[in-house]
Design a protein around this motif. Structure first.
Motif, PDB file in Angstrom:
ATOM      1  N   MET A 162      -1.571   4.298   6.385  1.00  0.00           N
ATOM      2  CA  MET A 162      -1.534   4.044   4.948  1.00  0.00           C
ATOM      3  C   MET A 162      -2.789   3.313   4.511  1.00  0.00           C
ATOM      4  O   MET A 162      -3.324   2.481   5.243  1.00  0.00           O
ATOM      5  N   LYS A 163      -3.276   3.623   3.306  1.00  0.00           N
ATOM      6  CA  LYS A 163      -4.405   2.928   2.716  1.00  0.00           C
ATOM      7  C   LYS A 163      -3.889   1.956   1.663  1.00  0.00           C
ATOM      8  O   LYS A 163      -3.198   2.349   0.723  1.00  0.00           O
ATOM      9  N   ARG A 164      -4.253   0.691   1.826  1.00  0.00           N
ATOM     10  CA  ARG A 164      -3.807  -0.351   0.914  1.00  0.00           C
ATOM     11  C   ARG A 164      -5.027  -1.007   0.267  1.00  0.00           C
ATOM     12  O   ARG A 164      -6.084  -1.104   0.889  1.00  0.00           O
ATOM     13  N   GLY A 165      -4.854  -1.477  -0.962  1.00  0.00           N
ATOM     14  CA  GLY A 165      -5.963  -2.123  -1.636  1.00  0.00           C
ATOM     15  C   GLY A 165      -5.486  -3.164  -2.623  1.00  0.00           C
ATOM     16  O   GLY A 165      -4.286  -3.399  -2.792  1.00  0.00           O
ATOM     17  N   ARG A 166      -6.455  -3.771  -3.294  1.00  0.00           N
ATOM     18  CA  ARG A 166      -6.178  -4.773  -4.323  1.00  0.00           C
ATOM     19  C   ARG A 166      -7.069  -4.479  -5.525  1.00  0.00           C
ATOM     20  O   ARG A 166      -8.251  -4.167  -5.372  1.00  0.00           O
ATOM     21  N   ILE A 167      -6.503  -4.589  -6.708  1.00  0.00           N
ATOM     22  CA  ILE A 167      -7.263  -4.360  -7.940  1.00  0.00           C
ATOM     23  C   ILE A 167      -6.905  -5.422  -8.977  1.00  0.00           C
ATOM     24  O   ILE A 167      -5.861  -6.074  -8.892  1.00  0.00           O
ATOM     25  N   ALA A 168      -7.794  -5.571  -9.957  1.00  0.00           N
ATOM     26  CA  ALA A 168      -7.496  -6.358 -11.151  1.00  0.00           C
ATOM     27  C   ALA A 168      -7.212  -5.372 -12.278  1.00  0.00           C
ATOM     28  O   ALA A 168      -8.035  -4.494 -12.574  1.00  0.00           O
ATOM     29  N   TYR A 169      -6.031  -5.515 -12.894  1.00  0.00           N
ATOM     30  CA  TYR A 169      -5.603  -4.567 -13.934  1.00  0.00           C
ATOM     31  C   TYR A 169      -4.713  -5.287 -14.920  1.00  0.00           C
ATOM     32  O   TYR A 169      -3.763  -5.991 -14.533  1.00  0.00           O
ATOM     33  N   ASN A 170      -5.030  -5.149 -16.205  1.00  0.00           N
ATOM     34  CA  ASN A 170      -4.245  -5.782 -17.270  1.00  0.00           C
ATOM     35  C   ASN A 170      -4.057  -7.279 -17.045  1.00  0.00           C
ATOM     36  O   ASN A 170      -2.962  -7.823 -17.229  1.00  0.00           O
ATOM     37  N   GLY A 171      -5.119  -7.945 -16.611  1.00  0.00           N
ATOM     38  CA  GLY A 171      -5.093  -9.396 -16.472  1.00  0.00           C
ATOM     39  C   GLY A 171      -4.393  -9.925 -15.244  1.00  0.00           C
ATOM     40  O   GLY A 171      -4.140 -11.134 -15.159  1.00  0.00           O
ATOM     41  N   ALA A 172      -4.049  -9.063 -14.289  1.00  0.00           N
ATOM     42  CA  ALA A 172      -3.351  -9.507 -13.090  1.00  0.00           C
ATOM     43  C   ALA A 172      -3.917  -8.807 -11.856  1.00  0.00           C
ATOM     44  O   ALA A 172      -4.560  -7.761 -11.959  1.00  0.00           O
ATOM     45  N   VAL A 173      -3.659  -9.394 -10.707  1.00  0.00           N
ATOM     46  CA  VAL A 173      -4.049  -8.791  -9.434  1.00  0.00           C
ATOM     47  C   VAL A 173      -2.879  -7.977  -8.909  1.00  0.00           C
ATOM     48  O   VAL A 173      -1.735  -8.454  -8.889  1.00  0.00           O
ATOM     49  N   HIS A 174      -3.135  -6.745  -8.499  1.00  0.00           N
ATOM     50  CA  HIS A 174      -2.089  -5.847  -8.029  1.00  0.00           C
ATOM     51  C   HIS A 174      -2.403  -5.353  -6.622  1.00  0.00           C
ATOM     52  O   HIS A 174      -3.551  -5.041  -6.303  1.00  0.00           O
ATOM     53  N   GLN A 175      -1.358  -5.268  -5.800  1.00  0.00           N
ATOM     54  CA  GLN A 175      -1.452  -4.589  -4.515  1.00  0.00           C
ATOM     55  C   GLN A 175      -1.206  -3.110  -4.772  1.00  0.00           C
ATOM     56  O   GLN A 175      -0.229  -2.744  -5.442  1.00  0.00           O
ATOM     57  N   VAL A 176      -2.076  -2.251  -4.253  1.00  0.00           N
ATOM     58  CA  VAL A 176      -1.965  -0.823  -4.544  1.00  0.00           C
ATOM     59  C   VAL A 176      -2.085  -0.018  -3.261  1.00  0.00           C
ATOM     60  O   VAL A 176      -2.504  -0.518  -2.219  1.00  0.00           O
ATOM     61  N   THR A 177      -1.716   1.249  -3.364  1.00  0.00           N
ATOM     62  CA  THR A 177      -1.878   2.194  -2.269  1.00  0.00           C
ATOM     63  C   THR A 177      -2.587   3.428  -2.786  1.00  0.00           C
ATOM     64  O   THR A 177      -2.686   3.653  -4.002  1.00  0.00           O
ATOM     65  N   GLU A 178      -3.088   4.238  -1.868  1.00  0.00           N
ATOM     66  CA  GLU A 178      -3.786   5.465  -2.233  1.00  0.00           C
ATOM     67  C   GLU A 178      -2.792   6.616  -2.315  1.00  0.00           C
ATOM     68  O   GLU A 178      -1.892   6.746  -1.480  1.00  0.00           O
ATOM     69  N   ALA A 179      -2.930   7.441  -3.346  1.00  0.00           N
ATOM     70  CA  ALA A 179      -2.039   8.587  -3.536  1.00  0.00           C
ATOM     71  C   ALA A 179      -2.843   9.767  -4.057  1.00  0.00           C
ATOM     72  O   ALA A 179      -3.169   9.827  -5.241  1.00  0.00           O
ATOM     73  N   ASN A 180      -3.195  10.674  -3.157  1.00  0.00           N
ATOM     74  CA  ASN A 180      -3.926  11.891  -3.534  1.00  0.00           C
ATOM     75  C   ASN A 180      -5.186  11.589  -4.343  1.00  0.00           C
ATOM     76  O   ASN A 180      -5.453  12.212  -5.376  1.00  0.00           O
TER      77      ASN A 180
END
Length: 253
Positions: free
Chosen positions: A1-19
């Motif tokens: 699995m590919k996991r990442g972190r982003i800043a979005y809408n004023g918050a930090v989010h844990q995300v994954t890759e999907a296609n």
């Protein structure tokens, strides 16, 4: 699995890759450009290897080290995918360094080489820029070389260790404005990942979030403001960032 972190809408989010897209925890998909990439993990101690590829040591006319040559990086040096990295106006030679980054997932002290890979959470990509003008000694890089703000992009993804069959047989590639300028393989490391973990954990505790930057092969080249640099490690991910001048950098920080 590919996991990442982003800043979005004023918050930090844990995300994954999907296609090819970024998936939030609630399932929403985001397109690139809708958010800001952050380093894929909250980094702890960053260990950087110098001269860990024999061809790179030779390129610089140095003898390959007999024990790991390691220095530390501060958190200020780390930045995310698609970020800007500053080339100071007084620099006459600044080069990239494509590196496989090893992320520690479990606490380890006095870890034996045979057990070392068991504490690895996964892998990502680093580009550890250096400015030759500031370098006093390759065996002891000074702070201005390796700890400048945003001088080490990391990411975009953390790939689970279980998804990388053999981290010691991965191709490394750097492209400057789309042109391939550096190629190598992790098979050419002088000190492999397990050896580095055994060595580091012999005198200090490794903790989750610590990152080991494992060095770069030969093929370095000077980069200028405006250049887009892609550093890619096979089976892991491709990291991109842009070199900017002083005025552009300070206008955005």
């Amino acid at each position: 699995m590919k996991r990442g972190r982003i800043a979005y809408n004023g918050a930090v989010h844990q995300v994954t890759e999907a296609n090819g897209k970024v998936r939030l925890a609630d399932g929403r998909l985001l397109n690139d450009g809708d958010f800001q990439w952050l380093p894929p993990v909250e980094v702890g101690t960053v260990f950087a290897l110098g001269l860990n590829y024999a061809d790179h040591a030779k390129e610089l006319a140095f003898k390959a080290p007999e024990v790991p040559l390691v220095f530390l990086k501060g958190p200020n040096a780390i930045t995310g995918h698609q970020a800007n990295t500053r080339r100071p106006a007084d620099a006459t030679y600044m080069h990239y360094e494509c590196e496989l980054a090893v992320v520690i997932g479990k606490t380890g002290k006095n870890v034996k080489k045979a057990d070392a890979m068991g504490i690895v959470a996964g892998y990502t990509v680093a580009n550890d820029y250096a400015i030759r003008d500031y370098l006093e000694n390759y065996y002891r890089p000074n702070l201005r070389v390796k700890n400048r703000d945003a001088c080490t992009p990391l990411g975009p993804w953390l790939v689970d260790a279980a998804d990388v069959a053999n981290p010691m047989a991965l191709k490394l590639t750097t492209r400057v404005n789309g042109k391939t300028t550096q190629q190598g393989t992790t098979a050419d490391m002088i000190f492999d990942i397990a050896t580095l973990i055994e060595y580091l954990s012999s005198f200090m505790t490794l903790n989750p979030g610590d990152v080991i930057l494992t060095g770069t092969p030969e093929g370095l080249a000077d980069v200028k403001a405006g250049d887009v640099i892609e550093t890619e490690v096979e089976s892991v991910c491709c990291l991109a960032n842009t070199i900017v001048d002083d005025a552009t950098y300070f206008a955005t920080v």
